[in-house]
Design a protein around this motif. Sequence first.
Motif, PDB file in Angstrom:
ATOM      1  N   UNK A 282      25.445 -27.173 -99.999  1.00 59.22           N
ATOM      2  CA  UNK A 282      25.213 -27.998-101.196  1.00 59.22           C
ATOM      3  C   UNK A 282      24.593 -27.160-102.303  1.00 59.22           C
ATOM      4  N   UNK A 283      23.579 -26.370-101.963  1.00 57.83           N
ATOM      5  CA  UNK A 283      22.900 -25.550-102.983  1.00 57.83           C
ATOM      6  C   UNK A 283      23.866 -24.553-103.621  1.00 57.83           C
ATOM      7  N   UNK A 284      24.778 -24.002-102.804  1.00 60.01           N
ATOM      8  CA  UNK A 284      25.700 -22.975-103.295  1.00 60.01           C
ATOM      9  C   UNK A 284      26.951 -23.564-103.942  1.00 60.01           C
ATOM     10  N   UNK A 285      27.077 -24.891-103.968  1.00 61.07           N
ATOM     11  CA  UNK A 285      28.280 -25.504-104.542  1.00 61.07           C
ATOM     12  C   UNK A 285      28.396 -25.149-106.022  1.00 61.07           C
ATOM     13  N   UNK A 286      29.624 -24.936-106.478  1.00 64.83           N
ATOM     14  CA  UNK A 286      29.852 -24.450-107.837  1.00 64.83           C
ATOM     15  C   UNK A 286      29.307 -25.379-108.921  1.00 64.83           C
ATOM     16  N   UNK A 287      29.185 -26.684-108.624  1.00 68.36           N
ATOM     17  CA  UNK A 287      28.652 -27.613-109.617  1.00 68.36           C
ATOM     18  C   UNK A 287      27.131 -27.782-109.518  1.00 68.36           C
TER      19      UNK A 287
ATOM     20  N   UNK B  72      22.504 -25.561-111.720  1.00 66.21           N
ATOM     21  CA  UNK B  72      21.387 -26.463-112.021  1.00 66.21           C
ATOM     22  C   UNK B  72      20.057 -25.913-111.511  1.00 66.21           C
ATOM     23  N   UNK B  73      20.111 -24.950-110.585  1.00 67.10           N
ATOM     24  CA  UNK B  73      18.889 -24.367-110.028  1.00 67.10           C
ATOM     25  C   UNK B  73      18.360 -23.199-110.861  1.00 67.10           C
ATOM     26  N   UNK B  74      19.045 -22.860-111.942  1.00 64.78           N
ATOM     27  CA  UNK B  74      18.569 -21.758-112.800  1.00 64.78           C
ATOM     28  C   UNK B  74      17.557 -22.303-113.788  1.00 64.78           C
ATOM     29  N   UNK B  75      16.339 -21.796-113.699  1.00 66.96           N
ATOM     30  CA  UNK B  75      15.260 -22.223-114.585  1.00 66.96           C
ATOM     31  C   UNK B  75      14.584 -20.983-115.170  1.00 66.96           C
TER      32      UNK B  75
ATOM     33  N   UNK C  41      16.941 -20.004-108.657  1.00 64.15           N
ATOM     34  CA  UNK C  41      16.240 -20.582-107.513  1.00 64.15           C
ATOM     35  C   UNK C  41      17.187 -20.909-106.359  1.00 64.15           C
ATOM     36  N   UNK C  42      18.473 -21.043-106.656  1.00 64.13           N
ATOM     37  CA  UNK C  42      19.449 -21.263-105.571  1.00 64.13           C
ATOM     38  C   UNK C  42      19.455 -20.059-104.638  1.00 64.13           C
TER      39      UNK C  42
ATOM     40  N   UNK D  17       8.421 -26.228-101.595  1.00 62.98           N
ATOM     41  CA  UNK D  17       7.474 -25.096-101.544  1.00 62.98           C
ATOM     42  C   UNK D  17       8.128 -23.818-102.056  1.00 62.98           C
ATOM     43  N   UNK D  18       9.399 -23.631-101.679  1.00 65.97           N
ATOM     44  CA  UNK D  18      10.115 -22.413-102.068  1.00 65.97           C
ATOM     45  C   UNK D  18      10.446 -22.434-103.559  1.00 65.97           C
ATOM     46  N   UNK D  19      10.881 -23.603-104.060  1.00 69.38           N
ATOM     47  CA  UNK D  19      11.298 -23.697-105.469  1.00 69.38           C
ATOM     48  C   UNK D  19      10.667 -24.926-106.114  1.00 69.38           C
ATOM     49  N   UNK D  20       9.344 -24.895-106.376  1.00 69.48           N
ATOM     50  CA  UNK D  20       8.672 -26.075-106.949  1.00 69.48           C
ATOM     51  C   UNK D  20       9.215 -26.460-108.328  1.00 69.48           C
ATOM     52  N   UNK D  21       9.759 -25.481-109.063  1.00 65.97           N
ATOM     53  CA  UNK D  21      10.289 -25.758-110.405  1.00 65.97           C
ATOM     54  C   UNK D  21      11.544 -26.633-110.341  1.00 65.97           C
TER      55      UNK D  21
END
Length: 921
Positions: free
Chosen positions: A367-372, A376-379, A384-385, A407-411
């Motif tokens: 799910x995290x690596x899905x192209x869509x 969204x995990x880039x902050x 963060x993905x 804990x790993x990606x609080x943002x």
Amino acid sequence: MTTFIFDVLNDLKSQGKNLSELIFILPSKRAGLFLKHELKKLCDETIFAPEIISIEEFIETLSGLKTVTNTQLLFEFYNTYLTLTKPAKPDTFEVFTKWAQIVLQDFNEIDRYNIPQKRIFDYLSDIKDIEHHHWSLEENQTEFIKNYLAFWNKLHSYYIHFSETLKAKNMGYQGLLYREATHKINGYIEEYPEKKHVFLGFNALNTCEEQIIQNLLNNKLADIYWDIDAHFFNNTYHDASLFTRQHKKKWSYFKNHDFNWITNNYKQKKELSIFGIPKNIGQAKYIGSLLKQLQTENPNLQNTAVVLGDEDLLIPVLNSIPENVNALNITMGFPLKSIPLSSLFESLFQLHKTDPHAFYFKDVTNIIAHQFVRPLFSKSGVDYASKLIETIDNNNIIYVTINRLKEIAPESSNLINILFSNWNQSPVAAIKNCTELIILIKDYLNTNKDSNLLSLEYLYRFNELFNTLDSLNSTYGHINDISALFSIYKELLSSESLDFQGEPLQGLQLMGMLESRVLDFETVIISSVNEGVLPSGKSNNSFIPFDVKIENKLPTYKEKDAVYTYHFYRLLQRAKRVFILYNTEADVLTGGEKSRFITQLELEKTHEITHQILTPKVPVLVESENIIHKTDQLIQDLKNVAAKGFSPSSLTAYIRNPIDFYYQKVLKIKEHDDVEETVAANTLGTVVHNTLEDFYKPLIGQNLTIDILNTLKSKIEERVTYHFKNEYKEGDISKGKNLIIFEIAKRYVSNFIDFEISDLKAGNTIEIKAIEANNEIQVDIPELDFTVKMVGKVDRVDVYNGVTRIIDYKSGKVSQNQVEIVNWEDITTDYKKFSKSFQILSYAYMMHQMETIQLPVEAGIISFKNLNAGVLKFGKKEHSGYRAKKDNLITNETLDNFKVELKNIILEICNPNIPFTEKEV
């Protein structure tokens, strides 16, 4: 070539009929577009366009009811089911949908063919009583038997309640609309006595359609044009004319009126080619090749159609169409289930179908690596993905909780909540989260709208789908868990598609078999003409038995096959060039051998047919060796490696395969560390090595005693556990295979200490000299003008009964013949047999150079899988007569011989004229 539609229009015009005042009724909407196009050709003055509608639109107008989707029908039918099933325990909505689909299909057929409902349902109930008479006569019937027999008795009640409820809401399924239209046709005729209707291109008609059309014909309010060729019509055994023969024979109208039309197009000269091609993809690729050939004569592929017998071939065929095809029209929609976004929601539903406290790492990373999702995990420039995936990999987290992810990606906490917060079996929460995710993806795509137009279109359609789910659930409230929601989601998804934009009247036409109704093309390519596809063959997705269908004149698979026989042969009637493709690889799931249509064409010998079996052109790939030539930069990189030091393992890697050495030592490419669901062999080896290092390092300079070793045994559990946690990170070793491997690690250490104790009990002495000793030396190679070092860590050095031993631990199995050599040159050529000898001699050579040992010494391997063999000592064999003499002592002479081979291998590595060449491993 004149088309059927043009001939009909021309005939109507020649009769002096005002085309503008007619209502044209066709089998499909698509045919109406072609009718307008042909009308333009015929008219030499400006006229008002006539009303052109499909049969479904006409029936809807007649009935006064609105057609609703199959999904909404399921919800309405469940209301009926709950009302009539009380107070018994009803099926859940998810279980209900499994059988309700079939019941709705049967209701539809019964209504379309205007069968008296009570008669057929009573008939069905009686049949079940007879089939299971020993059940119905049972005195103490079980709950299951009662429910089973009650189900068949209630079918009529279900039908009555369901149909009346729908009519009260002015809606219905197709069959109900047909039945109502039949009831209202007389009122329609009275209300519109001047309307003239033209039915054209019909073949198989249900009873309601027959009654409606005959009513209009008998009241002189309609004309009907059939499209059947004399070749089929005059052959009473040919299924292509099965229905038209029945209509001509049974309709009273044709006793006094002409039967329009029986044509003579089929026997005209045609170029008919049949190709057997392996696999579906092979067919798709060959369609591309055919289109390329056809373009040489017809660049725009005008009047050319590709008809897909199996509509799953749409995507492969689209990818095979030549790039220079400019005008293309696709009548089939692009299935929503084939869109990349569907895999994301599929993964989310699969993740949340159960009620887990922790999620399986592969589901999470997918799910995290899905192209869509990944963007969204880039902050603030941080990916963060990648951080989440790397942390899961590096820490060996097999089951990950939502709190750990935060804990790993609080943002990214908000996104993590949307994706992984527990849905708690709440459909409302599920739909809300999916809708919020769609909004987040939309906001991201809008940042570069022009390049994401297609993705935004995908997103819009999925947003519609979830809005429909929300509306259905709010209105009916039948979805009570995620599993039921997932079933309805898939039902909606399977029926949705994205429409293509194309040129409906120009160029290449790509369509399914049913879309070809009424249309004519000069060149036709038909794919998947296999049994089980064209025709589809026997399938009985119905509760109504075959004999009951025959009794009540309901269609069976025979009639269904006849429908496709008509469509297939009608495509051939006016065509001048036909290409028929079939799959030569029979597959019982997706279609069997070549279709009976092909056999029939070959046997009737009406046309000259070319039949070829094609095989794909497979290029002969000459395997070329992977060779890396040594450039100046590569030589400099090798000098840097030499300055840092060659290790025994890196040199044996070169002996095994020079390309591996190049990737690992020069390019520094490491293998990706995947999550170990089961403890890997190298992890086990590391744990055992590290435990023995903990035990023996404090004993350097001491003689081993039985008491010391017994003390060590009591610490095995604690040390092995510690090192497993250190190496296996957050992986679970408390159950399954991992628990077994954990116990094996403890057993290896325990057995080794027992082995040492038995040695001491036998009167031997062991003094520990070094544990995990680092060695680094400079190798003197005059031929090279740069520094060459060797580095390596020795597992253990001890003195056994006064003889120094260099020992290397191996967790795998090693046998004695792997540490014995006959010819020195073998040590750098035969990796499988002599890599262990090379390693231990390297350690002996380095330690001798560093003067940490005095020759002669022994060197050997301790194999934990072959511990009974003791220390497997290096030996040099000398053949003398019939016996081989073996010397286990490593002397100056041994090391001098080894240095020659060591020097040769390093010179080969550093030689600019010898490239890195891949070996077959």
